[in-house]
Write a protein that holds these residues in place. Sequence first.
Motif: not given
Length: 194
Positions: A78-105
């Motif tokens: 989106r035009e303005t975002t607070w999600i950078n590559d550091l956040i993307l990669n960090s939360y991806d690891i958190l997802n792999q460890s079972g502490n971050a989740h997505s609901v996908e439609v």
Amino acid sequence: MKIIPPEILLEAYAQGIFPMADSGEDEEVDWYSARKRGVIPLNEFHMTKNVMRIIRQGRFEVRVDENFREVVKACADRETTWINDLILNSYDILNQSGNAHSVEVYKEGNLAGGLYGVTLGGAFFGESMFREEKEADKVALYYCHQILKENGFTLWDTQFYTEHLGRFGCKEIEAKEYEKLLEEALKIEAEFTL
């Protein structure tokens, strides 16, 4: 690949603190703790009749944690975002460890909307949501609520109150009240599963 270590992220969330990037470009984050916190009380959540009709008609397929990284990328697109590559990669690891989740439609096999967040004990910290198809983000919100309610979560933290979230039951509470809710939620064991 630079990341925020999972143990640092989870320790921050346990204290009501979360990271945000000032712009989507850099590799740094700032840490925040809102004085007034947005929460959706699980027993006060409500959804529009239109979205409930869409759900009953089965227009979308809903999955959990099958495409986490793509959901975060879509939230950042989106035009303005607070999600950078550091956040993307960090939360991806958190997802792999079972502490971050997505609901996908999905619609016809394509990612049409979704949301992601962090779980810790009986708390769910909603981070961001997006939509490519009309109402797909609200469908994700509905299913997120179902998951939280059915699996024993007690705190649905949205970080900030917005008018948009207010339409679904979000309200703003004082930091002291939030701290009590968080403390209680951290004593619970809950699993984010559909």
